[in-house]
Design an enzyme around this catalytic site. Structure first.
Site, PDB file in Angstrom:
ATOM      1  N   ASP A  11     -75.175   5.997  11.108  1.00  0.00           N
ATOM      2  CA  ASP A  11     -75.670   5.272  10.133  1.00  0.00           C
ATOM      3  C   ASP A  11     -74.897   4.404   8.997  1.00  0.00           C
ATOM      4  OD1 ASP A  11     -78.118   4.107   8.301  1.00  0.00           O
ATOM      5  OD2 ASP A  11     -77.344   5.948   7.022  1.00  0.00           O
ATOM      6  N   ASP A  13     -75.274   2.901   5.315  1.00  0.00           N
ATOM      7  CA  ASP A  13     -75.390   3.241   3.707  1.00  0.00           C
ATOM      8  C   ASP A  13     -75.859   4.789   3.601  1.00  0.00           C
ATOM      9  OD1 ASP A  13     -75.783   0.721   2.157  1.00  0.00           O
ATOM     10  OD2 ASP A  13     -76.608   0.308   3.900  1.00  0.00           O
ATOM     11  N   THR A 105     -77.831   0.410  11.659  1.00  0.00           N
ATOM     12  CA  THR A 105     -78.347   0.531  10.139  1.00  0.00           C
ATOM     13  C   THR A 105     -79.737  -0.211  10.170  1.00  0.00           C
ATOM     14  OG1 THR A 105     -77.871  -0.627   8.173  1.00  0.00           O
ATOM     15  CG2 THR A 105     -77.332  -1.718   9.812  1.00  0.00           C
ATOM     16  N   SER A 106     -80.277   0.092   9.165  1.00  0.00           N
ATOM     17  CA  SER A 106     -81.960  -0.394   8.965  1.00  0.00           C
ATOM     18  C   SER A 106     -81.499  -1.882   8.001  1.00  0.00           C
ATOM     19  CB  SER A 106     -82.678   0.430   7.974  1.00  0.00           C
ATOM     20  OG  SER A 106     -82.922   1.544   8.825  1.00  0.00           O
ATOM     21  N   LYS A 136     -85.853   2.918  12.353  1.00  0.00           N
ATOM     22  CA  LYS A 136     -86.203   4.161  12.243  1.00  0.00           C
ATOM     23  C   LYS A 136     -87.242   4.873  11.220  1.00  0.00           C
ATOM     24  CE  LYS A 136     -80.915   4.174  11.824  1.00  0.00           C
ATOM     25  NZ  LYS A 136     -79.744   4.322  10.802  1.00  0.00           N
ATOM     26  N   ASP A 161     -77.703  10.349   7.112  1.00  0.00           N
ATOM     27  CA  ASP A 161     -77.839  11.109   5.721  1.00  0.00           C
ATOM     28  C   ASP A 161     -79.309  11.080   5.362  1.00  0.00           C
ATOM     29  OD1 ASP A 161     -78.093   8.747   3.150  1.00  0.00           O
ATOM     30  OD2 ASP A 161     -77.695   8.196   5.179  1.00  0.00           O
TER      31      ASP A 161
END
Length: 215
Positions: A11, A13, A105-106, A136, A161
């Site tokens: 991931d 961030d 990543t989102s 996600k 995280d």
């Protein structure tokens, strides 16, 4: 603890980088611009979710495209000085062959690339919100990363995280490593929990990667 894998999926961030202050600034400004009440805004989970999903929770469908473009613009403009690599990130990535890891990543590709560039991270494989139809906690982003890298999902290790990302990693059949950079350990369900990537080292051995987790 040692883990043998074919690929490491990170991931961005909260895992590789910290952009929390930038995120708070931008989304707070965005909410004021669009007349979102503090109560409504407080009830929405921001971290680990695509901006389009967050905006869709707050605004009528007809306003979503323009509002998504606005928050992306605000966040891209705010990266300078507001994004830093988290402890252990650069050392770990530098130890990995480029074809053995990916960022999942989102964020949109434009925003993810801006943040990675600000933090001094270059990746050969990036899966962003633009690449998927389901974010996600759906496993699609991680399964697509495994496909792009040409590896078996069961031979991947996910570093996350956020609870949503860890759920996605488990659903993809991957080993999960949780970082307590944004959530407490008791909030995270994973195979291994570490403070940050400074607890992780790796060494490429032939076609695999030997991962060592301290603790």
């Amino acid at each position: 603890m040692k883990i043998t894998a074919d690929a490491l999926l990170f991931d961005n961030d909260g895992t590789l980088i910290s952009s929390l202050e930038s995120v708070r600034r931008c989304w707070t400004r965005w909410a004021k611009e669009y007349g979102i009440t503090e109560q409504a805004f407080a009830e929405i989970q921001l971290h680990g979710r695509p901006a389009a999903e967050i905006v869709a929770d707050l605004l009528p469908a007809g306003r979503v495209p323009e509002a998504v473009a606005r928050i992306e613009h605000l966040e891209v403009e705010d990266v300078a000085g507001g994004v830093v690599a988290l402890p252990g990130t650069l050392a770990l990535l530098e130890s990995l062959p480029a074809e053995r890891w990916a960022v999942v990543t989102s964020a949109t590709r434009r925003l993810a690339e801006a943040r990675l560039d600000e933090a001094g991270i270059r990746t050969k494989t990036l899966i962003a919100a633009d690449d998927i139809s389901r974010g996600k906690p759906d496993p699609e982003p991680f399964l697509l990363a495994a496909e792009r890298l040409g590896v078996d999902p069961a031979r991947c290790v996910v570093f996350e995280d956020a609870p949503a990302g860890l759920t996605a990693g488990r659903a993809a059949g991957m080993v999960t490593v949780a970082l307590t950079t944004t959530h407490r350990a008791e909030e995270l369900s994973a195979d291994v929990v570490v403070p940050d990537l400074s607890a992780v080292s790796a060494q490429a051995t032939g076609g695999a990667v030997e991962i060592t987790v301290a603790g």
